[in-house]
Design a protein around this motif. Structure first.
Motif, PDB file in Angstrom:
ATOM      1  N   VAL A 104      28.943  39.712  29.313  1.00 57.53           N
ATOM      2  CA  VAL A 104      27.909  39.493  28.335  1.00 57.53           C
ATOM      3  C   VAL A 104      27.660  40.233  27.410  1.00 57.53           C
ATOM      4  N   GLY A 105      27.498  39.711  25.625  1.00 57.72           N
ATOM      5  CA  GLY A 105      26.699  40.555  24.633  1.00 57.72           C
ATOM      6  C   GLY A 105      25.279  39.746  24.489  1.00 57.72           C
ATOM      7  N   LEU A 106      24.539  40.592  25.006  1.00 56.61           N
ATOM      8  CA  LEU A 106      23.352  39.280  24.849  1.00 56.61           C
ATOM      9  C   LEU A 106      22.796  40.223  23.514  1.00 56.61           C
ATOM     10  N   TYR A 107      22.329  39.620  22.364  1.00 60.76           N
ATOM     11  CA  TYR A 107      21.972  40.421  20.896  1.00 60.76           C
ATOM     12  C   TYR A 107      20.701  39.416  20.467  1.00 60.76           C
ATOM     13  N   SER A 108      19.809  40.670  20.870  1.00 65.58           N
ATOM     14  CA  SER A 108      18.052  40.235  20.134  1.00 65.58           C
ATOM     15  C   SER A 108      18.071  39.858  19.387  1.00 65.58           C
ATOM     16  N   VAL A 109      18.036  39.416  18.387  1.00 63.30           N
ATOM     17  CA  VAL A 109      17.111  38.885  16.946  1.00 63.30           C
ATOM     18  C   VAL A 109      16.163  39.457  16.128  1.00 63.30           C
ATOM     19  N   ASN A 110      15.511  39.485  16.870  1.00 65.19           N
ATOM     20  CA  ASN A 110      13.692  40.147  16.793  1.00 65.19           C
ATOM     21  C   ASN A 110      13.269  40.091  18.123  1.00 65.19           C
ATOM     22  N   SER A 111      12.229  41.285  18.054  1.00 67.62           N
ATOM     23  CA  SER A 111      11.217  41.612  19.164  1.00 67.62           C
ATOM     24  C   SER A 111      10.013  41.094  19.611  1.00 67.62           C
ATOM     25  N   ASN A 112       9.940  40.441  20.854  1.00 67.72           N
ATOM     26  CA  ASN A 112       8.679  39.653  20.890  1.00 67.72           C
ATOM     27  C   ASN A 112       8.619  40.078  23.142  1.00 67.72           C
ATOM     28  N   ASN A 113       7.825  39.235  23.364  1.00 69.30           N
ATOM     29  CA  ASN A 113       7.688  39.826  25.067  1.00 69.30           C
ATOM     30  C   ASN A 113       8.278  39.255  26.037  1.00 69.30           C
ATOM     31  N   GLY A 114       9.443  38.086  26.046  1.00 68.62           N
ATOM     32  CA  GLY A 114      10.347  37.520  26.149  1.00 68.62           C
ATOM     33  C   GLY A 114      10.687  38.503  26.955  1.00 68.62           C
ATOM     34  N   HIS A 115      11.957  38.530  27.860  1.00 70.42           N
ATOM     35  CA  HIS A 115      13.056  39.360  28.144  1.00 70.42           C
ATOM     36  C   HIS A 115      13.779  38.924  29.083  1.00 70.42           C
ATOM     37  N   THR A 116      15.196  39.564  29.297  1.00 71.54           N
ATOM     38  CA  THR A 116      16.183  39.036  29.898  1.00 71.54           C
ATOM     39  C   THR A 116      16.029  40.018  31.977  1.00 71.54           C
ATOM     40  N   LEU A 117      15.723  38.896  32.892  1.00 72.77           N
ATOM     41  CA  LEU A 117      15.132  39.459  33.987  1.00 72.77           C
ATOM     42  C   LEU A 117      16.487  39.083  35.199  1.00 72.77           C
ATOM     43  N   PHE A 118      17.199  40.184  35.334  1.00 75.23           N
ATOM     44  CA  PHE A 118      18.259  40.418  36.649  1.00 75.23           C
ATOM     45  C   PHE A 118      18.002  40.140  38.294  1.00 75.23           C
ATOM     46  N   GLU A 119      18.842  39.112  38.702  1.00 78.21           N
ATOM     47  CA  GLU A 119      18.513  39.275  39.864  1.00 78.21           C
ATOM     48  C   GLU A 119      17.790  40.327  40.412  1.00 78.21           C
ATOM     49  N   ASP A 120      18.657  41.714  40.252  1.00 75.16           N
ATOM     50  CA  ASP A 120      18.674  42.770  40.859  1.00 75.16           C
ATOM     51  C   ASP A 120      16.940  43.471  40.734  1.00 75.16           C
ATOM     52  N   GLY A 121      16.268  42.491  39.872  1.00 73.31           N
ATOM     53  CA  GLY A 121      15.276  43.607  38.837  1.00 73.31           C
ATOM     54  C   GLY A 121      14.856  43.610  37.612  1.00 73.31           C
ATOM     55  N   THR A 122      15.966  44.497  37.686  1.00 72.10           N
ATOM     56  CA  THR A 122      16.438  44.601  36.206  1.00 72.10           C
ATOM     57  C   THR A 122      15.698  44.466  34.980  1.00 72.10           C
ATOM     58  N   LYS A 123      15.133  44.182  34.056  1.00 74.70           N
ATOM     59  CA  LYS A 123      14.910  43.447  33.357  1.00 74.70           C
ATOM     60  C   LYS A 123      14.756  44.437  31.936  1.00 74.70           C
ATOM     61  N   VAL A 124      14.931  43.709  30.796  1.00 76.58           N
ATOM     62  CA  VAL A 124      16.052  44.053  29.726  1.00 76.58           C
ATOM     63  C   VAL A 124      14.945  43.488  28.576  1.00 76.58           C
ATOM     64  N   GLU A 125      13.768  44.595  27.675  1.00 78.30           N
ATOM     65  CA  GLU A 125      13.147  43.639  26.142  1.00 78.30           C
ATOM     66  C   GLU A 125      13.689  43.035  25.648  1.00 78.30           C
ATOM     67  N   SER A 126      13.266  41.804  24.700  1.00 78.07           N
ATOM     68  CA  SER A 126      13.570  41.441  23.797  1.00 78.07           C
ATOM     69  C   SER A 126      13.627  42.665  22.260  1.00 78.07           C
ATOM     70  N   VAL A 127      13.962  43.347  22.130  1.00 78.24           N
ATOM     71  CA  VAL A 127      14.581  43.610  21.052  1.00 78.24           C
ATOM     72  C   VAL A 127      15.586  43.875  20.042  1.00 78.24           C
TER      73      VAL A 127
END
Length: 159
Positions: A104-127
Motif C-alpha cells: 500500500v502506498g498512502l499519499y497525504s495531499v494535506n496536513s491535518n490531525n487525522g492519521h493512519t493507525l496500525f493494529e500494532d499501535g504505530t501511528k502515521v500522521e497526515s503530513v
C-alpha cells in the motif's frame, strides 16, 4: 514500513494535484462507512479499480506523478479518499485493503490531525506531500481529522 517526506519534489506538480483534489469540480462519491460496520462516512474517487479497464479521467494528472516514484510491477487499485471534518478524531475499524498479497502506498495531499493507525499501535500522521508505504497485510484504519475541513489522501494498492 517506509515514510517518505517530500515525496513529490517538484512543487508545481504537488500544487497541481492538490488544486485539482481541493477544487469544486472534482467528483467525489459518498460512501456510508470506511469499512463495514463503522459509522465514518467519507467520499471517494476511483482512479483505477483493478478489476476492469476502468480508468478515471483524472488518472494521468493525479496517479502518474505518484506511480513514477514507486517501484512496482502491477497496479491493483488506486483511489482518492476525502474525509470531512468531525468534532473529534473518529477511528474506523482495522482492515486490510485486499486479501491478496500487496503493498500500500498512502499519499497525504494535506496536513491535518487525522492519521493512519496500525493494529500494532504505530501511528502515521497526515503530513502534506508525504507517502507511507507498507505491507498490505498490516491491519490499519483511518482516524478522521478534527482540525481541517477535509483530509485527502491517495491510496494505491500494488505488487
Amino acid at each position: 514500513m517506509e515514510v517518505i517526506p517530500n515525496f513529490i519534489e517538484d512543487k508545481s506538480i504537488q500544487d497541481s494535484i492538490k488544486s485539482l483534489l481541493f477544487g469544486s469540480s472534482f467528483d467525489y462519491y459518498y460512501l456510508p462507512n470506511t469499512i463495514d460496520g463503522d459509522n465514518n462516512y467519507f467520499f471517494s474517487h476511483i482512479l483505477h479499480d483493478g478489476k476492469t479497464e476502468h480508468y478515471s479521467s483524472h488518472f494521468q494528472n493525479i496517479l502518474i506523478p505518484l506511480l513514477g516514484r514507486l517501484k512496482f510491477n502491477y497496479l491493483l487499485r488506486a483511489k482518492v479518499n476525502c474525509y470531512p471534518k468531525r468534532n473529534e478524531n473518529n477511528k474506523g475499524n482495522f482492515h486490510v485493503d485486499s486479501p491478496e498479497p500487496h503493498m500500500v502506498g498512502l499519499y497525504s495531499v494535506n496536513s491535518n490531525n487525522g492519521h493512519t493507525l496500525f493494529e500494532d499501535g504505530t501511528k502515521v500522521e497526515s503530513v502534506e506531500n508525504q507517502m507511507v508505504i507498507f505491507d498490505g497485510s498490516m491491519k490499519h484504519c483511518s482516524v478522521i481529522q478534527s482540525d481541517a475541513n477535509i483530509r485527502v489522501n491517495v491510496n494505491i494498492n500494488f505488487r
